[in-house]
Design an enzyme around this catalytic site. Sequence first.
Site, mmCIF file in Angstrom:
data_model
loop_
_atom_site.group_PDB
_atom_site.id
_atom_site.type_symbol
_atom_site.label_atom_id
_atom_site.label_comp_id
_atom_site.label_asym_id
_atom_site.label_seq_id
_atom_site.Cartn_x
_atom_site.Cartn_y
_atom_site.Cartn_z
ATOM 1 N N CYS A 55 -26.876 -17.372 10.392
ATOM 2 C CA CYS A 55 -25.750 -17.587 11.307
ATOM 3 C C CYS A 55 -24.862 -16.347 11.380
ATOM 4 O O CYS A 55 -24.546 -15.732 10.353
ATOM 5 C CB CYS A 55 -24.939 -18.795 10.843
ATOM 6 N N CYS A 59 -17.854 -17.876 7.998
ATOM 7 C CA CYS A 59 -17.178 -18.955 7.260
ATOM 8 C C CYS A 59 -17.370 -18.727 5.753
ATOM 9 O O CYS A 59 -18.518 -18.683 5.271
ATOM 10 C CB CYS A 59 -17.733 -20.305 7.688
ATOM 11 N N CYS A 62 -19.782 -20.801 3.514
ATOM 12 C CA CYS A 62 -21.086 -21.252 4.031
ATOM 13 C C CYS A 62 -22.289 -20.448 3.544
ATOM 14 O O CYS A 62 -22.383 -19.233 3.767
ATOM 15 C CB CYS A 62 -21.071 -21.265 5.553
ATOM 16 N N CYS A 99 -28.102 -37.203 10.985
ATOM 17 C CA CYS A 99 -27.213 -36.118 11.408
ATOM 18 C C CYS A 99 -27.958 -34.793 11.343
ATOM 19 O O CYS A 99 -28.465 -34.419 10.281
ATOM 20 C CB CYS A 99 -26.004 -36.041 10.484
ATOM 21 N N CYS A 130 -26.448 -38.024 15.314
ATOM 22 C CA CYS A 130 -25.283 -37.140 15.224
ATOM 23 C C CYS A 130 -25.816 -35.707 15.209
ATOM 24 O O CYS A 130 -26.873 -35.451 14.629
ATOM 25 C CB CYS A 130 -24.503 -37.422 13.940
ATOM 26 N N CYS A 190 -16.972 -36.798 15.143
ATOM 27 C CA CYS A 190 -16.998 -36.745 13.694
ATOM 28 C C CYS A 190 -16.304 -35.437 13.364
ATOM 29 O O CYS A 190 -16.802 -34.362 13.708
ATOM 30 C CB CYS A 190 -18.442 -36.748 13.196
ATOM 31 N N ARG A 262 -15.497 -40.270 5.454
ATOM 32 C CA ARG A 262 -16.743 -40.039 4.710
ATOM 33 C C ARG A 262 -16.506 -39.202 3.452
ATOM 34 O O ARG A 262 -15.937 -38.100 3.526
ATOM 35 C CB ARG A 262 -17.782 -39.344 5.598
HETATM 36 N N1 SAM Z 1 -22.708 -24.202 12.511
HETATM 37 C C1 SAM Z 1 -22.068 -25.380 12.883
HETATM 38 C C2 SAM Z 1 -20.578 -25.345 12.642
HETATM 39 O O1 SAM Z 1 -20.114 -24.560 11.838
HETATM 40 O O2 SAM Z 1 -19.866 -26.144 13.267
HETATM 41 C C3 SAM Z 1 -22.636 -26.637 12.247
HETATM 42 C C4 SAM Z 1 -23.087 -26.598 10.817
HETATM 43 S S1 SAM Z 1 -21.814 -26.296 9.583
HETATM 44 C C5 SAM Z 1 -22.784 -25.963 8.154
HETATM 45 C C6 SAM Z 1 -21.096 -27.902 9.364
HETATM 46 C C7 SAM Z 1 -19.992 -28.053 8.348
HETATM 47 O O3 SAM Z 1 -20.512 -28.008 7.036
HETATM 48 C C8 SAM Z 1 -18.894 -27.016 8.312
HETATM 49 O O4 SAM Z 1 -17.936 -27.189 9.299
HETATM 50 C C9 SAM Z 1 -18.288 -27.249 6.944
HETATM 51 O O5 SAM Z 1 -17.223 -28.173 7.040
HETATM 52 C C10 SAM Z 1 -19.439 -27.855 6.145
HETATM 53 N N2 SAM Z 1 -19.839 -26.963 5.037
HETATM 54 C C11 SAM Z 1 -20.579 -25.852 5.125
HETATM 55 N N3 SAM Z 1 -20.743 -25.268 3.931
HETATM 56 C C12 SAM Z 1 -20.085 -26.040 3.034
HETATM 57 C C13 SAM Z 1 -19.876 -25.957 1.626
HETATM 58 N N4 SAM Z 1 -20.355 -24.954 0.909
HETATM 59 N N5 SAM Z 1 -19.157 -26.925 1.035
HETATM 60 C C14 SAM Z 1 -18.654 -27.951 1.773
HETATM 61 N N6 SAM Z 1 -18.821 -28.072 3.094
HETATM 62 C C15 SAM Z 1 -19.508 -27.127 3.725
HETATM 63 FE FE1 SF4 Z 2 -22.434 -20.671 10.735
HETATM 64 FE FE2 SF4 Z 2 -22.061 -21.896 8.437
HETATM 65 FE FE3 SF4 Z 2 -19.956 -21.194 9.882
HETATM 66 FE FE4 SF4 Z 2 -21.586 -23.207 10.741
HETATM 67 S S1 SF4 Z 2 -20.300 -23.196 8.903
HETATM 68 S S2 SF4 Z 2 -20.744 -21.496 11.948
HETATM 69 S S3 SF4 Z 2 -23.549 -22.458 9.968
HETATM 70 S S4 SF4 Z 2 -21.437 -19.790 8.933
#
Ligand code: SAM
Ligand code: SF4
Length: 346
Positions: A55, A59, A62, A99, A130, A190, A262
């Site tokens: 990606c 974030c 992530c 999901c 979802c 959600c 949740r």
């Molecule tokens: N890329 C898309 C986005 O960011 O909207 C969808 C997938 S993203 C992985 C979905 C959610 O996963 C993020 O908004 C975050 O809240 C959660 N998430 C990702 N990494 C995480 C982590 N290490 N611990 C807890 N929640 C996490």
């Molecule tokens: Fe990309 Fe992870 Fe951010 Fe979703 S949460 S936009 S997968 S970096």
Amino acid sequence: MPLATRHDWTREEVAALFALPFNELLHRAHCVHREHHDPNAVQVSTLLSIKTGGCPEDCAYCPQAARYDTGVAAQKLMEVDDVLARARAAKAAGASRFCMGAAWRGPKDRDIPKVAEIVRAVKDLGLETCATLGLLGDGHAQQLKDAGLDYYNHNIDTAPEFYGEIIHTREYQDRLQTLEQVRDAGLKTCCGGIVGMGETREQRAGLLQALANLPAHPHSVPINQLVPVPGTPLANQEKLDPFEFVRTIAVARILMPLSIVRLSAGRQQMDDAVQALCFHAGAGSIFYGEKLLTTGNPDTEHDRALFRRLDLHAMEVMEEAGTVHADILDAAPAGCGHGCGCSAAA
Ligand code: SAM
Ligand code: SF4
Ligand code: DTB
């Protein structure tokens, strides 16, 4: 008569809920919970990463961001049949919702027909669907709705004032816009966030305030505890006090009485007693299955045993629909109705 749902929570009001004595807070939250929901029913969703890693976003939490060395290999969008096999297994194991997550900033126009085909096929299995694909472009939400998508997950993640310390590649406002597109297309929302990223309690209050003051409360509110992943900037983040996590669930429950809160990521790092407190405080949904997207989740056998030990049962699709979508509950009276004298819904 006070309305059960409000969209004008002040930061002070939310902070005051956080500051209540723990037992007082849990009592209020549980009363709100049982007024609007079956306290022994838990909605069970299974997650699948249909497009993993690589990606472009940054974030800080992530494992799927290409710029962090987390060992997550980038893969392309899964084939329909492979997704279907996983969805069938999830259904057989007892999940009512499937999901699907994609590690995109957002889908490109050409991705949508492929995701729509996947959604249609999963929906045909009799599962709720979802998707969480990132920021949506024009027409995407409607195309997904037309394919049979029930929910779209898009988290605001944290308080507006802490957001800039976690993500720099897209704005808070971008997220609000996607949520608006989702609502306008008639999809169920959600939307939640992550706690334990180094934010203050005031900022946890800010996250919940922002969620509760959205134009409509999300149908589903995932509260994630940070799963610290080696290689990400938050890898060494100190763990949040588990009772503070329970408080966050309880305050979410009180602010958004009709939503399903949740108990989301982080359960593998949480002991069973803390999870039980979360269910008492108003959590009514979990992710179930060996994996979240890329990180671990409790074993299914462990979760089944936990449900037996706590006399919980998996919510049926119709049961959930009856609970969440009864808009007349907007006019529910204050007080929990259990003779304890609390003002749970006030
Ligand atoms: N890329 C898309 C986005 O960011 O909207 C969808 C997938 S993203 C992985 C979905 C959610 O996963 C993020 O908004 C975050 O809240 C959660 N998430 C990702 N990494 C995480 C982590 N290490 N611990 C807890 N929640 C996490
Ligand atoms: Fe990309 Fe992870 Fe951010 Fe979703 S949460 S936009 S997968 S970096
Ligand atoms: C949400 O709020 N939490 C889920 C789901 N929505 C997509 C994702 C949790 C991801 C945890 C880190 C991982 O497994 O990669």
